[in-house]
Design an enzyme around this catalytic site. Structure first.
Site, PDB file in Angstrom:
ATOM      1  N   GLU A 191       0.911  -1.061  -0.280  1.00  0.00           N
ATOM      2  CA  GLU A 191       0.129   0.300   0.003  1.00  0.00           C
ATOM      3  C   GLU A 191       0.776   1.306   0.028  1.00  0.00           C
ATOM      4  O   GLU A 191       0.613   2.116  -0.851  1.00  0.00           O
ATOM      5  CB  GLU A 191      -0.656  -0.069   0.749  1.00  0.00           C
ATOM      6  CG  GLU A 191      -2.157  -0.962   1.441  1.00  0.00           C
ATOM      7  CD  GLU A 191      -2.931  -0.975   2.225  1.00  0.00           C
ATOM      8  OE1 GLU A 191      -2.802   0.363   2.467  1.00  0.00           O
ATOM      9  OE2 GLU A 191      -3.553  -1.572   2.973  1.00  0.00           O
ATOM     10  N   SER A 276       5.154 -21.449  -0.339  1.00  0.00           N
ATOM     11  CA  SER A 276       5.104 -22.160   0.525  1.00  0.00           C
ATOM     12  C   SER A 276       3.991 -23.415  -0.915  1.00  0.00           C
ATOM     13  O   SER A 276       3.760 -22.915  -1.263  1.00  0.00           O
ATOM     14  CB  SER A 276       4.335 -23.100   1.740  1.00  0.00           C
ATOM     15  OG  SER A 276       4.837 -22.142   2.821  1.00  0.00           O
ATOM     16  N   ASP A 348      -6.008  -9.847   2.067  1.00  0.00           N
ATOM     17  CA  ASP A 348      -5.708  -7.900   2.297  1.00  0.00           C
ATOM     18  C   ASP A 348      -6.123  -8.329   3.806  1.00  0.00           C
ATOM     19  O   ASP A 348      -6.986  -8.347   3.465  1.00  0.00           O
ATOM     20  CB  ASP A 348      -6.077  -7.471   0.944  1.00  0.00           C
ATOM     21  CG  ASP A 348      -5.535  -6.389   1.409  1.00  0.00           C
ATOM     22  OD1 ASP A 348      -4.899  -5.796   2.762  1.00  0.00           O
ATOM     23  OD2 ASP A 348      -5.759  -4.998   1.217  1.00  0.00           O
ATOM     24  N   ASP A 351      -4.773  -2.461   6.539  1.00  0.00           N
ATOM     25  CA  ASP A 351      -5.254  -1.437   6.122  1.00  0.00           C
ATOM     26  C   ASP A 351      -4.641   0.001   7.016  1.00  0.00           C
ATOM     27  O   ASP A 351      -4.237  -0.656   8.105  1.00  0.00           O
ATOM     28  CB  ASP A 351      -6.881  -0.896   5.694  1.00  0.00           C
ATOM     29  CG  ASP A 351      -7.364  -2.034   4.953  1.00  0.00           C
ATOM     30  OD1 ASP A 351      -6.936  -2.088   3.850  1.00  0.00           O
ATOM     31  OD2 ASP A 351      -8.488  -2.291   5.553  1.00  0.00           O
TER      32      ASP A 351
END
Length: 815
Positions: A191, A276, A348, A351
Site C-alpha cells: 500500500e 509454500s 488482504d 489497511d
C-alpha cells in the site's frame, strides 16, 4: 548471569536427575532399542509417567497418559531442545528484548508492544475452542518446569544464555496467544509503495511494479494525499522483523543499530516470497492406492529452523508433524486419520489509515466530523544496565499509531485482522488437528484467522480437499490497495464467512495443488468480495501442476522429486524469447550461444543458470522498467513484477509502443550483454567454470552469530552451502540480489503416505536440535541439500525401532 526480578531462580517445581543408564522400562522396551541410553527425570506438574523417545534423526516422540500431560511434556521438550529460540520468540513478541540485551532494543520493544493483543482474554480463548486454553496452560507449565530444572542444574544452561548473561523467562498461557507480530504480514508495505509511485508518477506506472490479479484497476481513495513520509514504516518494520544481535548492539545504546538491521526497500519479487507448496493426491491417481499429502513451507532460513518436528501421542490424540516450537500441537502433519498441510492464501488483512490531527491537541483525530481522543497506554520498558524507559503507546479506533507527522498534523495507524480475537498465528490448529472427517475439518477452520492459508486435506477413506481459510475483511467501498483517510468513510463491515471463500472436495483431476498463486476459481465473485489482488508469482504452481498432470500415477518418490524440482518457467520463457535473436556484439553473442538449448534447469553447477539469474535479477528488470516508464516513474520502486514483465516481453505492443518488438529485442540483448560482463567480473573469462552455486548460497544463521568470534560463529551457523534453484522453481530459492545469499525457501518438507503412516518422509534443515553441541543441530543439512528424506515413524513399534535415546518422566509424587 542476570536474572530479572520477575524470575526466581529457585522454582517451585523440582525434579531430580538420575544418571544415564542402559536399562529401559521393560513395558516399553523392544529388542531393537534395548541399547539406547535412557535418562529418568522426576517432574513436578506431571500427573503420570511419560516418555520422550528421540529417534536417530533427532525427532522427539512424546508418549503420555493423557492430553494434559502430552502438551506439558511438549512444552518441557521444546525448552529442552530449543530454549533460547523460544525465549527469544517470546521476548521479541512481548517487547521485552531490552530487559536482557540493553538499550539498543528499546525502539524495537516499543514497536512490538503496539501489536500485542490487548483485547478481552475470555473472548480470545473462546475463539480457539474448549481444548485450547488447557493445552496452552499445560505447554507453558512444561516450559517453566524445564526452566526450574535449570535453576537446580545451572551447568546445563544453554550456551546463548551464558554468553549474553541472563536467565530465561517464565511463561504464561496468555503469552502464547497475545503475541501476534511473528506471523506473516500482508499488503501494508505494498500500500505504501503504491502510494509512493502514485505520488511521484501514476497508477499506471504502479502496474509495472506489481500486476493485480484477477484483472483489476484500483483508484486513489477520495481524500488521500498519496505523498507519505519516507520513514513511515519504521515502527511497523521493527515490530515485525526478527531480532538482530551484534557486538555493537549489545555494547551500545544506539537504537539505529537495531532499527536498520533488516529494513530495506520494498520489492514485490521478494516481499511475498515467504510462500509454500502443497498438494494432495487421491488414491485413484496415487501409485500407492492411498492418498498422498505433500507440503514444503517456504520461510526465512535460520539456525535452528523455524519448524520443529514432534509427535504428541496420548490415548485420545496422536499427532505428528511440524509446528513452530513455541506453540503447542502441530500445524502440518497428520493425526492418524487425516493429513493436513498449508500454504499462504493472499487475503488482504491490513489497511493503513491516515488521520487529520487537531492542531490544538495532537492526541485527537478527526472522525465523522468530530475530534476523537486517541487511547493512550502507558508502559515501562525495563532496560538491562540502565534506567527503565517510559513509553506512551497511542491507538485509534482502527489500531496502533505507527507514525505522527507533527508538522502536517497527520497520524498513521494500522488496522490488521491479526489483532482481532482468535488470531494468534497458527494456534487455531488446536481445532483442526483433532478432525477426523472433511466436514469436521471445514468446521474447525470456520474460526481460523491467521495467517490466511490454503489448507489441503487427505484422509484414510481416500478423500482429498482444499479449504482456504482466514479472516477476510469486508470493504464495502474500496479495495484495500492504498492507504485511506481515517475519517470514518472507509470502514470494514465485518468479515466474510469461511463458506464464502472458495473450496474443493475430491476434484475430478485426482489432485489439488497450491503455491500461493492466484487460485480463485472462474466465476468466483472476486469483484464483490475483494479478498486480495496481490499474489505470489504463479510459476511454482504452474510447474508443479505441469508435472502432476502429466503423470498417470503419482508416487511418494515423485512428490519428493517435485519438492526438489529446480526447473524455472520464467527462465524457460526467456529462452524462448532469446531463441530467434542474434547479435554482432561479441559479449551478447557469447551469451546467446551459452544459453542456446538450455532447459531452464537451475542446477548449482550450471553456468547457464548463473548467467540467467544475474541477467534477470540485476539487469533485465531495470532495463525493462526504464524502457517502458519515464525515468522519474522508474526510480520510484525497485524490481518490476516478474509476471507482468514477462507478459509484456512476450506481447510487447501494450508496453513498448511503436516498433514494439524491435524495442523489446533491444532491451533483451543490451541487458544480456551487460550480464555477460558482470559474470566475467564475478567468475572469470571462462564460462565453463561458471557455476550458479558459487554465487547463490544457503546460510542458516544463528541469532548470536554476529556477536561472537569467528570460531564460535562457524559453530553456530550452518553453511554457506552452494545452492541451486530460483525464486520461481518448486524448490524455491529466493535470494538477496546484493550478494545472492538465499533468504527464503523450504527448510521443512513432508510427504505423507496417508494410512501407511510409518512410510511418511520428512526433512528439516539444518537439524532438529537448537543446541549447537548436539549432533542433531546440523546433521540434516547435507541431506536437505541433496534432496534426501528420512522416514518419520508414527506407530509405537516403529518409533521404538528408530529410537536413539529416551527420557522417561515420572511425577514427583511417584516413587
Amino acid at each position: 548471569m542476570q536474572r530479572p526480578n520477575a524470575i526466581h531462580a529457585a522454582g517451585a517445581l523440582a525434579f531430580a536427575v538420575t544418571t544415564w543408564s542402559a536399562s529401559l522400562h521393560a513395558a516399553d522396551a523392544t529388542a531393537s532399542s534395548a541399547s539406547s541410553p535412557s535418562q529418568t527425570l522426576t517432574v513436578a506438574g506431571l500427573s503420570q509417567p511419560a516418555d520422550i523417545l528421540i529417534d536417530r534423526n533427532g525427532v522427539p516422540h512424546i508418549f503420555a497418559a493423557n492430553e494434559r500431560d502430552g502438551f506439558f511434556v511438549q512444552g518441557f521438550n521444546a525448552a529442552r531442545d530449543r530454549l533460547f529460540q523460544i525465549d527469544l520468540w517470546r521476548r521479541r513478541g512481548l517487547g521485552q528484548l531490552s530487559e536482557v540485551f540493553g538499550r539498543a532494543y528499546v525502539a524495537q520493544d516499543d514497536a512490538a508492544r503496539r501489536f500485542v493483543y490487548r483485547g478481552d482474554m475470555a473472548t480470545e480463548w473462546r475463539r480457539y475452542g474448549p481444548d485450547a486454553k488447557p493445552a496452552a496452560e499445560a505447554f507453558a507449565a512444561g516450559v517453566n518446569a524445564y526452566i526450574d530444572w535449570l535453576a537446580r542444574n545451572p551447568d546445563q544452561m544453554p550456551y546463548e544464555f551464558r554468553k549474553v548473561g541472563y536467565w530465561p523467562a517464565k511463561w504464561s498461557a496468555e503469552d502464547i496467544v497475545r503475541i501476534r507480530s511473528h506471523g506473516l504480514t500482508r499488503n501494508l508495505k505494498s500500500e505504501v509503495a503504491r502510494a509512493k509511485v502514485v505520488c511521484r508518477a501514476s497508477l499506471d506506472a504502479d502496474s509495472v511494479r506489481v500486476g493485480l490479479q484477477p484483472t483489476w484497476k484500483t483508484q486513489v481513495p477520495d481524500g488521500l494525499d498519496p505523498c507519505l513520509p519516507d520513514d513511515l514504516l519504521k515502527v511497523f518494520d521493527l515490530a515485525t522483523q526478527g531480532v538482530k544481535i551484534t557486538k555493537d548492539s549489545l555494547q551500545h545504546a544506539n537504537a539505529d543499530i537495531v532499527q536498520l538491521a533488516e529494513n530495506g526497500p520494498y520489492d514485490v519479487s521478494t516481499e511475498s516470497a515467504e510462500g509454500s507448496n502443497n498438494w494432495v493426491v487421491s488414491p485413484q491417481k496415487s501409485a500407492t492406492g492411498r492418498a498422498i499429502m505433500a507440503n514444503d513451507p517456504h520461510r526465512a532460513y535460520a539456525a535452528p529452523s523455524l519448524r520443529y518436528i514432534v509427535q504428541v501421542s496420548t490415548p485420545t490424540l496422536n499427532l505428528i508433524g511440524a509446528g513452530e516450537p513455541a506453540i503447542p500441537g502441530v500445524a502440518i502433519g497428520h493425526n492418524g486419520t487425516i493429513a493436513f498441510g498449508l500454504t499462504i492464501f493472499n487475503i488482504d488483512q491490513e489497511d493503513l489509515y491516515v488521520y487529520e490531527l487537531n492542531p490544538a491537541n495532537p492526541d485527537q483525530y478527526r472522525y465523522r466530523g468530530k475530534w476523537v481522543p486517541m487511547r493512550t497506554v502507558h508502559e515501562t520498558i525495563d532496560v538491562r544496565d540502565g534506567a527503565p524507559v517510559q513509553t506512551d503507546l497511542k491507538f485509534t479506533k482502527h489500531g496502533p499509531v505507527i507514525y505522527v507527522d507533527a508538522a502536517k498534523h497527520r497520524a498513521y495507524a494500522v488496522r490488521t485482522a491479526w489483532l482481532e480475537p482468535g488470531m494468534s498465528p497458527y494456534f487455531d490448529a488446536m481445532r483442526y488437528m483433532r478432525a477426523k472427517t472433511y466436514a469436521q475439518f471445514q468446521t474447525a477452520l470456520d474460526t481460523w484467522g491467521a495467517p490466511t492459508v490454503n489448507q489441503v486435506y487427505a484422509d484414510t477413506s481416500g478423500n482429498i480437499g482444499w479449504v482456504p481459510s482466514g479472516m477476510a475483511p469486508i470493504r464495502p467501498n474500496w479495495d484495500g490497495l492504498m492507504p485511506v483517510p481515517g475519517d470514518g468513510r472507509y470502514e470494514w463491515a465485518g468479515f466474510w464467512r469461511r463458506d464464502q471463500l472458495p473450496s474443493a472436495y475430491n476434484p475430478t483431476s485426482g489432485y489439488f495443488t497450491t503455491s500461493n498463486e492466484m487460485n480463485m476459481p472462474a466465476g468466483y465473485p472476486y469483484a464483490q468480495r475483494k479478498l486480495g489482488f496481490e499474489w505470489t508469482n504463479g510459476s511454482r504452481h504452474a510447474r508443479i501442476d505441469e508435472v502432476l498432470k502429466a503423470k498417470d500415477k503419482v508416487s511418494l518418490e515423485d512428490s519428493e522429486q517435485l519438492q526438489n524440482d529446480i526447473v524455472s518457467i520464467p527462465a524457460r520463457r526467456l529462452m524462448a524469447l532469446l531463441a530467434p535473436l542474434s547479435s554482432n556484439d561479441p559479449r551478447t553473442s557469447s551469451a546467446l550461444n551459452l544459453l542456446k538449448g538450455w532447459d531452464a534447469h537451475m542446477g548449482a553447477d550450471s553456468a547457464q543458470a548463473a548467467l540467467e539469474e544475474v541477467w534477470f535479477s540485476r539487469h533485465l528488470g531495470r532495463a525493462y522498467k526504464n524502457a517502458v516508464l519515464p525515468k522519474a516513474a522508474a526510480d520510484t520502486f525497485g524490481a518490476p513484477d516478474p509476471a507482468s514483465m514477462l507478459d509484456a516481453l512476450e506481447q510487447p505492443a501494450a508496453r513498448f509502443g511503436e516498433n514494439a518488438a524491435a524495442k523489446r529485442d533491444a532491451v533483451l540483448l543490451a541487458s544480456l550483454g551487460d550480464a555477460w560482463d558482470e559474470m566475467v567480473k564475478l567468475q572469470g573469462t571462462d564460462p565453463g567454470a561458471w557455476q550458479w552455486g558459487k554465487l547463490q548460497t544457503n546460510l542458516n544463521a544463528h541469532p548470536l552469530a554476529d556477536a561472537v568470534d569467528a570460531d564460535m560463529r562457524a559453530k553456530l551457523n550452518v553453511g554457506p552451502l552452494p545452492k541451486g534453484g530460483s525464486p520461481f522453481t518448486p524448490n524455491q530459492s529466493t535470494y538477496r540480489v546484493s550478494d545472492f545469499r538465499q533468504t527464503n525457501g523450504p527448510s521443512f518438507r513432508i510427504v505423507v503416505d496417508v494410512g501407511n503412516w510409518d512410510n511418511t518422509r520428512a526433512m528439516n534443515l539444518p537439524g532438529e536440535s537448537g543446541n549447537p553441541d548436539s549432533p542433531h543441530y546440523r546433521d540434516l543439512a547435507q541431506k536437505w541439500l541433496d534432496g534426501e528424506y528420512f522416514k518419520l515413524p508414527y506407530s509405537r513399534e516403529a518409533v521404538e525401532a528408530a529410537t536413539e535415546s529416551r527420557l522417561h518422566l515420572v511425577p514427583e509424587t511417584s516413587r
